[in-house]
Design an enzyme around this catalytic site. Structure first.
Site, PDB file in Angstrom:
ATOM      1  N   ARG A  50      -3.298  17.025   3.336  1.00 37.89           N
ATOM      2  CA  ARG A  50      -2.939  16.651   1.846  1.00 37.89           C
ATOM      3  C   ARG A  50      -4.311  16.303   1.104  1.00 37.89           C
ATOM      4  O   ARG A  50      -4.921  15.434   1.476  1.00 37.89           O
ATOM      5  CB  ARG A  50      -1.809  15.605   1.741  1.00 37.89           C
ATOM      6  N   HIS A 100       6.098   6.756   0.357  1.00 33.98           N
ATOM      7  CA  HIS A 100       4.780   6.251   0.749  1.00 33.98           C
ATOM      8  C   HIS A 100       4.779   5.070   1.512  1.00 33.98           C
ATOM      9  O   HIS A 100       5.758   4.205   1.001  1.00 33.98           O
ATOM     10  CB  HIS A 100       3.747   6.087  -0.123  1.00 33.98           C
ATOM     11  N   TYR A 155       3.856   1.630   3.311  1.00 31.96           N
ATOM     12  CA  TYR A 155       3.054   0.598   3.628  1.00 31.96           C
ATOM     13  C   TYR A 155       3.686  -0.771   3.965  1.00 31.96           C
ATOM     14  O   TYR A 155       4.705  -0.526   4.649  1.00 31.96           O
ATOM     15  CB  TYR A 155       1.896   0.482   2.393  1.00 31.96           C
ATOM     16  N   GLU A 199       2.248   9.582   2.739  1.00 32.75           N
ATOM     17  CA  GLU A 199       1.421   8.776   3.029  1.00 32.75           C
ATOM     18  C   GLU A 199       2.090   7.537   3.913  1.00 32.75           C
ATOM     19  O   GLU A 199       2.913   7.005   3.736  1.00 32.75           O
ATOM     20  CB  GLU A 199       0.736   7.918   1.867  1.00 32.75           C
ATOM     21  N   TRP A 221      -2.508   8.187   5.786  1.00 33.87           N
ATOM     22  CA  TRP A 221      -3.707   8.144   4.958  1.00 33.87           C
ATOM     23  C   TRP A 221      -4.592   6.967   5.787  1.00 33.87           C
ATOM     24  O   TRP A 221      -4.115   6.110   6.320  1.00 33.87           O
ATOM     25  CB  TRP A 221      -3.089   6.992   3.768  1.00 33.87           C
ATOM     26  N   ASN A 275       0.628  11.917  -7.506  1.00 34.67           N
ATOM     27  CA  ASN A 275       0.652  10.973  -6.742  1.00 34.67           C
ATOM     28  C   ASN A 275       1.047   9.581  -7.291  1.00 34.67           C
ATOM     29  O   ASN A 275       0.761   9.114  -8.259  1.00 34.67           O
ATOM     30  CB  ASN A 275      -0.696  10.635  -6.053  1.00 34.67           C
ATOM     31  N   GLU A 276       2.295   9.047  -6.321  1.00 33.14           N
ATOM     32  CA  GLU A 276       2.698   7.559  -6.688  1.00 33.14           C
ATOM     33  C   GLU A 276       2.862   7.487  -8.245  1.00 33.14           C
ATOM     34  O   GLU A 276       1.925   6.570  -8.948  1.00 33.14           O
ATOM     35  CB  GLU A 276       1.852   6.552  -6.326  1.00 33.14           C
TER      36      GLU A 276
END
Length: 450
Positions: free
Chosen positions: A78, A220, A222, A249, A278, A153-154
């Site tokens: 990516r 994503h 986290y 991610e 990531w 992205n985001e």
């Protein structure tokens, strides 16, 4: 009457034609596309992403990274690009695609300028991101077998995440009306983590907005996803809707409360979900770097884990069939250095067990260990392995075993799924450790069966 029938027939043909255009069958799609919940190639072969993110827009000179990432087993990269509003503009899209193709990886292209829109004042909108892709259309059309367009992205922060639905559907429609037939990827709001479940609850609306039904959703993961239940429940929600999902991610559990990467990797593998970690290198917070200074010979703990650990890239990645479709086995020259001379317990007679400790990868300050547990002459129902840590050594994380440390002694116990072993059968567990001074194997290691 004949004229009336002709008119009726023509009208019927027009209706049927409109239906065909709207409900285009999956096998008629161009290049990478969605079939059911899977990403498939033009030939119908399922393709599961196994790769990492590369921050190209900030490090445009690091073109060797494409080969380095491929050599470690990735089938996808990516690539971070910029529209010019915050970063870039990235006008080298054709060159990036060429680098991906030369290194036999699928290219997910994303523009980073949209990150946190609505909360981050400098961010670009998804509409602006769509305009960027249209400006790059000449480099993209014809690359549908090789390229996924990750629109932005985001794209929404935590301020009014509900705007995500309209912004995303409008961007998809804008690209489709401009003639793009590529597989599109859309990121979640809340800085990609969707903790308000906006993407989860409105995904069907976005899916329906794509006349080609060729969109994959990207979460994503986290610190919001620091427990197994938070990860599996999100995966379950998309499975219940019958919609495609990838982990676009994610990071690793470098401290308490961070992302439960072991569950992401294991669940993604068991469910056939793609993942893209990531990130390769260049983070302002280097704890998220997989390779220090873009050097594949300096893999960090995170780099070793995602490339070489259980359910990681090296073990699970397969090339797209357009490149050959085989396992992405790296050349021997890129394998991590191995410390020789494993430590072994003698094989047990009767209901006993033996353990063999090996260091399978080592880098400055860190290493990956593996322990092989073998049943003796009789079947066993469980096992416990213990060994002493060397001076300066520590075990930071493990998989396929519950590992605890007390003082300088390590104890590893089987999981529920790998405790029962037939006579002479074996299983393995792995761990990531740190060291300073000398990183040797333990002088002794013991295995007790139950």
């Amino acid at each position: 009457m004949k004229r009336q029938l002709s008119i009726l027939g023509a009208a019927l043909l027009a209706v049927l034609a409109s239906i065909v255009v709207f409900a285009r069958p999956a096998d008629a799609a161009v290049g990478l596309h969605i079939s059911g919940r899977n990403i498939v190639e033009a030939n119908g072969q399922t393709f599961i992403m196994r790769g990492v993110n590369h921050p190209h827009v900030w490090f445009t000179g690091q073109t060797n990274s494409f080969a380095d990432i491929k050599a470690l087993g990735a089938n996808t990269v990516r690539v971070v690009l910029g529209t010019g509003k915050r970063w870039g503009p990235s006008t080298d899209v054709a060159d990036v695609i060429s680098l991906c193709k030369q290194n036999r990886m699928i290219c997910v292209l994303e523009v980073h300028d949209t990150t946190g829109y609505g909360e981050e004042g400098a961010a670009a909108s998804l509409d602006e991101a769509a305009d960027y892709w249209i400006s790059q259309k000449s480099a993209l059309v014809g690359q549908e077998n090789y390229v996924v367009i990750n629109i932005g992205n985001e794209p929404i922060g935590n301020t009014n995440p509900g705007q995500w639905t309209d912004a995303t559907t409008n961007a998809i429609r804008k690209l489709r009306s401009s003639g793009f037939e590529h597989l599109l990827m859309v990121d979640a709001p809340n800085w990609g983590q969707d903790w308000t479940n906006t993407m989860r609850d409105n995904a069907q609306t976005v899916w329906a907005a794509d006349g080609l039904r060729n969109t994959v959703f990207s979460i994503h993961m986290y610190s919001v996803y620091n427990s197994a239940s938070s990860i599996t429940s999100y995966f379950d929600a998309f499975a219940s809707k019958g919609l495609p999902l990838v982990v676009g991610e994610f990071g690793w559990q470098f401290s308490s409360g961070e992302v439960n990467h072991d569950t992401i990797l294991a669940e993604a593998q068991s469910r056939g979900i793609g993942y893209l970690g990531w990130s390769w290198s260049g983070n302002t917070d280097p704890i998220l770097d997989m390779a220090l200074n873009f050097d594949p010979n300096q893999l960090t703990t995170w780099g070793q884990r995602i490339f070489n650990g259980a359910n990681g890239i090296r073990a699970t990645s397969r090339e797209a069939t357009i490149f050959g479709g085989g396992p992405t086995t790296p050349p021997a020259t890129t394998a991590p250095p191995v410390t020789p001379t494993p430590s072994t317990t003698p094989p047990g007679g009767g209901a006993g067990c033996a353990a063999t400790y090996s260091i399978v990868g080592q880098w400055p300050g860190g290493f990956q260990g593996e322990v092989r547990v073998t049943a003796g002459g009789s079947a066993i129902r469980g096992w416990t392995v213990t060994w002493p840590l060397g001076s300066g050594q520590a075990v930071n994380q493990a998989w396929n075993a519950t590992v605890t440390t007390s003082g300088s002694n390590v104890t590893a116990r089987n999981m529920g799924y790998n405790g029962s072993l037939g006579a002479g059968a074996h299983t393995t567990f792995g761990f990531i450790g740190s060291w300073n001074g000398t990183n040797g194997v333990p002088a002794s290691i013991s295995c007790t069966a139950s």
